[in-house]
Design a protein around this motif. Structure first.
Motif, mmCIF file in Angstrom:
data_model
loop_
_atom_site.group_PDB
_atom_site.id
_atom_site.type_symbol
_atom_site.label_atom_id
_atom_site.label_comp_id
_atom_site.label_asym_id
_atom_site.label_seq_id
_atom_site.Cartn_x
_atom_site.Cartn_y
_atom_site.Cartn_z
ATOM 1 N N LYS A 51 0.840 -1.097 0.246
ATOM 2 C CA LYS A 51 0.019 -0.055 0.107
ATOM 3 C C LYS A 51 1.099 1.269 0.072
ATOM 4 O O LYS A 51 0.558 2.250 -0.815
ATOM 5 C CB LYS A 51 -0.866 -0.002 1.197
ATOM 6 C CG LYS A 51 -1.855 1.234 1.251
ATOM 7 C CD LYS A 51 -2.879 0.941 2.073
ATOM 8 C CE LYS A 51 -4.153 1.725 2.178
ATOM 9 N NZ LYS A 51 -5.321 1.345 3.034
ATOM 10 N N LYS A 92 0.757 4.090 -3.150
ATOM 11 C CA LYS A 92 0.297 5.461 -2.550
ATOM 12 C C LYS A 92 1.423 6.319 -2.835
ATOM 13 O O LYS A 92 1.452 7.479 -3.435
ATOM 14 C CB LYS A 92 0.011 5.646 -0.924
ATOM 15 C CG LYS A 92 -1.482 5.152 -0.972
ATOM 16 C CD LYS A 92 -1.981 5.180 0.449
ATOM 17 C CE LYS A 92 -3.352 4.955 0.563
ATOM 18 N NZ LYS A 92 -4.339 6.023 0.429
ATOM 19 N N LEU A 93 2.721 6.073 -2.632
ATOM 20 C CA LEU A 93 3.905 6.786 -3.046
ATOM 21 C C LEU A 93 3.756 7.183 -4.352
ATOM 22 O O LEU A 93 4.200 8.305 -4.917
ATOM 23 C CB LEU A 93 5.186 6.225 -2.402
ATOM 24 C CG LEU A 93 6.456 6.994 -2.727
ATOM 25 C CD1 LEU A 93 6.481 8.094 -1.942
ATOM 26 C CD2 LEU A 93 7.730 6.153 -2.414
ATOM 27 N N PHE A 151 1.445 9.640 -5.255
ATOM 28 C CA PHE A 151 1.643 10.919 -4.863
ATOM 29 C C PHE A 151 2.686 11.516 -5.656
ATOM 30 O O PHE A 151 2.873 12.787 -5.943
ATOM 31 C CB PHE A 151 2.451 10.759 -3.354
ATOM 32 C CG PHE A 151 2.848 11.967 -2.606
ATOM 33 C CD1 PHE A 151 2.148 13.105 -2.398
ATOM 34 C CD2 PHE A 151 4.372 12.003 -2.306
ATOM 35 C CE1 PHE A 151 2.676 14.124 -1.767
ATOM 36 C CE2 PHE A 151 4.720 13.111 -1.594
ATOM 37 C CZ PHE A 151 3.914 14.257 -1.360
ATOM 38 N N LYS A 207 0.826 13.295 3.715
ATOM 39 C CA LYS A 207 0.903 13.247 2.119
ATOM 40 C C LYS A 207 0.484 12.216 1.333
ATOM 41 O O LYS A 207 0.246 12.330 0.079
ATOM 42 C CB LYS A 207 2.522 13.379 2.115
ATOM 43 C CG LYS A 207 3.037 14.579 2.738
ATOM 44 C CD LYS A 207 2.991 15.962 2.038
ATOM 45 C CE LYS A 207 3.445 17.067 2.669
ATOM 46 N NZ LYS A 207 3.307 18.485 1.918
ATOM 47 N N LEU A 208 0.237 10.992 1.963
ATOM 48 C CA LEU A 208 0.088 9.813 1.348
ATOM 49 C C LEU A 208 -1.501 9.502 1.449
ATOM 50 O O LEU A 208 -1.647 8.256 0.994
ATOM 51 C CB LEU A 208 0.856 8.474 1.549
ATOM 52 C CG LEU A 208 2.600 8.736 1.001
ATOM 53 C CD1 LEU A 208 3.102 7.511 1.040
ATOM 54 C CD2 LEU A 208 2.655 9.445 -0.061
ATOM 55 N N GLN A 209 -2.312 10.092 2.467
ATOM 56 C CA GLN A 209 -3.576 9.990 2.758
ATOM 57 C C GLN A 209 -3.941 8.305 3.223
ATOM 58 O O GLN A 209 -4.863 8.054 2.878
ATOM 59 C CB GLN A 209 -4.419 9.879 1.298
ATOM 60 C CG GLN A 209 -3.966 11.087 0.316
ATOM 61 C CD GLN A 209 -4.208 12.352 0.888
ATOM 62 O OE1 GLN A 209 -5.123 12.439 1.775
ATOM 63 N NE2 GLN A 209 -3.530 13.287 0.237
ATOM 64 N N PHE A 210 -2.971 8.199 4.242
ATOM 65 C CA PHE A 210 -3.070 6.907 4.621
ATOM 66 C C PHE A 210 -4.141 7.557 5.837
ATOM 67 O O PHE A 210 -4.199 8.496 6.368
ATOM 68 C CB PHE A 210 -1.973 6.511 5.541
ATOM 69 C CG PHE A 210 -1.235 5.431 4.907
ATOM 70 C CD1 PHE A 210 -1.235 4.199 5.208
ATOM 71 C CD2 PHE A 210 -0.334 5.952 3.569
ATOM 72 C CE1 PHE A 210 -0.397 3.022 4.550
ATOM 73 C CE2 PHE A 210 0.345 5.052 3.065
ATOM 74 C CZ PHE A 210 0.254 3.655 3.431
#
Ligand SMILES: [Mn+2]
Ligand SMILES: [Mn+2]
Ligand SMILES: [Mn+2]
Ligand SMILES: [Mn+2]
Lengths: 219, 219
Positions: free
Chosen positions: A110, A114-115, A118, B88-91
């Motif tokens: 994950k 997500k990185l 981003f 930043k990564l919306q976790f």
DNA sequence: TTAATTTTTTAGATTTGTCTAAATTTTATT
DNA sequence: AATAAAATTTAGACAAATCTAAAAAATTAA
């Protein structure tokens, strides 16, 4: 299956060596990983047991399809982190490799996806190497070696042949980095050095070794 | 000096336990790290040799000044990464702990200081815990336990007592997170549960255990 | 203040990854 | 083809981190 950091480092190193070589040898891999041939043999047995490697004693080895898949995942993480370090954290492109060497072993799928989002799905890392997508596909590099660039044809530097600090230090000193436009002005057959020119700077000579470490795309 | 991931995990766990307890015991630490008392004893000897721990057989232990300094560095990394993952990564704030558990062991000092700058020097992590600065200083938490909040006084949730997925799952289900304004409406002495109200929602009851896991700041 | 219980430490194994030195196999050279 | 050299593997050892089982110390309870 989960792999240790040591296993991942071996898998990735084998992947890179077989890109160049086809079949990889024990000594080659030991040199690449700064370890001893005996240690390599031990790890090869383990990776073979885990079906990541096609390996027969004394015969050299290559990754299996499964091993290649694992390798691409590690390469993806390595290059995405390098891109992050340069684009977001303002690292120099010549100082990110060692840090990415550690970050590439963080296990969250994950996190890396997500990185990737981003960073807006970058296709190439700061050294010009292509970043595999989440299914392992990546842009092909159809680049030519600077040593083979014909005279007076402008071309863009798109990747480097290694990430050694020694190389990157020299490139920085000569103001050579990704995206720079170069032209070859002369070739000296005595030592295979070449004279090159970059924008708004007088021509200078680089060695055969350095020219072979640079890849360019004609423009 | 450099420390292994195992050593760092021990150091950080001791730091957290001694915050609550003063002196830490072998069994306590074994429980915290999901390991066995015998393993803990072995590591204690090692950390003592490295002068990170004040430890005498059978007497319990605490970190030395040096040990505390190391611990704060790890806590700083852990909390900065958590902040990064959420902002930043919306976790989700309830899913970052495990990933930060790995990221906190990346060794580059430059990385963490650049990350700090990139995040604009945050003072608190997503769970409301203060983030130490690069010299180990951090904001004091002067928070009170939700169980002790007087009736009808609005207060803001500022931190949680643990990062267990069980707790965070429950909080998410009840729409409780950092920054939410709560008011205690009733206290039931039978089981010490309390009735609370949050903005635009009808009052509901939470257990003593849950109330004790929440810290608030009066507003 | 003994005895029982709990906590902690020690002893001895195990796994992972590494090493050196010796043995084996392959490759290159006469 | 025999021999020398190089590459690779095996054997045996070691450090780190973990475990189980047993011993020792400290605490609690009778
Ligand atoms: Mn690595
Ligand atoms: Mn790279
Ligand atoms: Mn950790
Ligand atoms: Mn946190």
């Amino acid at each position: 299956m989960k792999f240790s950091i040591a296993e991942e480092n071996y898998i990735k190193a084998i992947y890179h060596l077989q890109q160049a070589d086809g079949n990889v040898t024990t000594n080659e891999l030991a040199a690449e990983l700064n370890t001893k041939a005996a240690s390599v043999t031990d790890m090869l047995k383990k990776l073979k047991t885990k079906k990541l490697l096609n390996y027969e004693k004394y015969q050299g080895f290559r990754l299996s399809a499964e091993g290649r898949k694992i390798a691409l995942g590690i390469v993806r993480k390595h290059r995405l982190w390098e891109y992050f370090l340069v684009e977001k954290l303002q690292f120099g492109w010549d100082e990110v490799h060692a840090v990415a060497e550690e970050l590439e072993h963080i296990t969250s799928k994950k996190l890396i996806d997500k990185l990737d989002a981003f960073l807006d799905y970058p296709k190439f890392d700061p050294h010009g190497d292509p970043i595999p997508d989440s299914s392992g596909r990546m842009a092909a590099q159809k680049h030519i070696n600077l040593i083979d660039l014909p005279l007076n044809e402008p071309a863009e530097i798109v990747s480097v042949g290694s990430q050694s600090t020694e190389l990157l230090e020299l490139l920085r000193h000569k103001n050579l980095s990704m995206g720079v436009i170069v032209e070859v002005k002369r070739k000296f057959s005595f030592d295979h050095s070449i004279e090159i020119k970059i924008k708004s700077q007088s021509p200078f000579i680089i060695s055969q070794q350095l020219a072979q470490a640079l890849f360019v795309k004609k423009i």
